[in-house]
Scaffold this active site. Sequence first.
Site, PDB file in Angstrom:
ATOM      1  N   ASP A 426     -86.539 -16.180   1.743  1.00  0.00           N
ATOM      2  CA  ASP A 426     -86.509 -15.701   3.122  1.00  0.00           C
ATOM      3  C   ASP A 426     -85.394 -14.653   3.207  1.00  0.00           C
ATOM      4  OD1 ASP A 426     -86.130 -15.319   5.831  1.00  0.00           O
ATOM      5  OD2 ASP A 426     -86.387 -17.443   6.355  1.00  0.00           O
ATOM      6  N   HIS A 427     -85.803 -13.416   3.302  1.00  0.00           N
ATOM      7  CA  HIS A 427     -84.833 -12.325   3.202  1.00  0.00           C
ATOM      8  C   HIS A 427     -83.946 -12.220   4.445  1.00  0.00           C
ATOM      9  CE1 HIS A 427     -83.116  -9.264   0.927  1.00  0.00           C
ATOM     10  NE2 HIS A 427     -84.176  -8.565   0.575  1.00  0.00           N
TER      11      HIS A 427
END
Lengths: 455, 207
Positions: A426-427
């Site tokens: 999850d950036h």
Amino acid sequence: MLYVFKFPDIGEGIHEGKILKWHVKKGQEVMEGDPVVNVETDKVVTDIPIPKDGVIKNTYGKEGEVINVGDALVEMEVEGEEAEEEAEVKAPPKEGREAEGEPASRTEVAKAKTKTKKIEEKGFGVVGQIEEADTDAFLPATGEGMEAQAAVAAEKEPGRKALATPVARKMAMDLGIDINTVRGTGPAGRVMKEDIKKAFDEKQAGPKVARKPGKIEIPAEAEDMVEVEELTQIRKTIINRMVQSKFTAPHATAFEEVEVSRLVELRKEKKEELAEQGVKLSYMPFIIKAVSLALRRHKSLNCKLDMENNRVIYQKFYNIGFATDTPEGLMVPVIKNADRKSIIEIAESIKDLSDRARERKIQLDELKGGTFSITNYGSIAGTYGVPVINYPEVAILGVGRIVQRPVVKGGEIVPGNVLPLSMSFDHRIVDGADAARFIKDLMAMLADPLTMLMM
Amino acid sequence: MSIKISEDYNLPDSEMLRSGNSYKGLMVWVPENLMVVVGKGSDPEEELLAENILLDRIPVIRRGTGGCAVVLSPEMAVVSLILENDPDKKQNEYFRQFVGVITNAFKKMGVENIEMKGISDIAINGLKVAGSSIFRSKDYVFFHSIINIAGNTRAMERYLKFPPRQPDYRLNRSHRDFVTSLKEQGYEIDIHEFEENLKSEWLLHFR
């Protein structure tokens, strides 16, 4: 007095279930804990135990019918104090059916309303063991998935009347919100003030991109050429989870290769020996152990992002989910505290959990509480993939098939065993550098498993 | 004549012990020279032949773990390991696991009839080949085992009295009749290979 037992919230995000089999009939005496109905929920088939002693007056819903959390399941006569309060029951009995002793069809009676003596319902689980849902539950409730479900529920039940306090009703009216279209997050689906506020905020934000897929028409001339199957509860869950993850967490994926000849050798050496003790030693226990140890050093890969409260929750426990292919679809059993388990213990847990997942005997709490997931598609085929994060976790590791390939060692080209890794993260919360550092540590342990002893 | 006992335990595993639970690991090391190591609660007068020790200028060090005095020599190997303490685990369970890993590692190398004896000894054909002890704190467990790879019993007989406590299977036997080495039993042990085997065993069995 009468007591209405409603389909309980048996885990966060579980909103509906299909009645598979009734265990009780009208007039039957039941004891607290007796299974009343067998229900297929999102991940498991399970019995729902009754929370009180009493005599069954009515059962609601036919076998094969889908029921929602909060819907009345059973009406029974119990002994105890009466609480003089009127309660709405979504599925009251239909007199004709009652007389026949046949369960009332939910769709036929959904709009009806009856008076009953209300008894405060405790949170009850399935099989007597399932805990109340928490934030780690395997079906997270965020606006994304819920919105669609609420809409579906509203469509299915146009006359649906929401459970809410007068204060909440007034608030909805003041804000111009139809409370019956709002999904309640309170006990038994009660609409809370926060739910209304959220609905109002969403309304203010304007329409979102439609995510509900259009209806697929099957031309009459093609009817013989297709096979139509109703979605199972599990498939519906998978669909919701995948959509929720992809629309919530911006995915980035890192790919790597690690030379694992020492791991291959070690596993080969121990495999037969352990097989004699009944332990099946695959590569997964090593990978799970290595991941759990690497997570201890890289907290951003083991966190949850709480956007409601603008905070990050770093978890100091390492519960590793592993994707399991079952005849019904994907399930992700969780090995709790994997960092504190030996590789043999992890191997035993994998076998036990995956066997029971395939047999659909796995308990809900064994599918909950993961902090990181691994999907080992390589055990079937495939080298790289772009795995979908098991939201609200923040990363997932995809493990490809080990392939023999020439590698350079000490300046020489030699045959090597290469394990392809693909990690989606999850950036929003995991930076590329964090992901790379995590993978680097993980690779070191997989390349030389004995280094795990020092972690 | 009294022996000076060094309380400054500075052997290769001392760093491991000092680090406590911040360190998790296993090491196999070989003593550089002959020395006597007494247990945490050892009474030197009761256990050591002081005259010979002083005459031969043998260093005596006190260790943090329990048990009786031992002789260390370059013909021996020491297994030291440390890991997080599990308060629910009993002492004998730890001994059984640690010693089990060591005996398994030797079995892989073809050593036969090797087994755990007494509280924490390792014996081959009923003769002691290794002794072990544990230091356990709230946070961690430190274990070491001294394995007689190729040494003889002469040093033991010269520096150690008959121990004040003995396991049942010793049956009042002297050092010479009770202790053996792997070499004496016909096994040439490569320490590096043993260490690799030990680590892979430990990796599978330990948390």
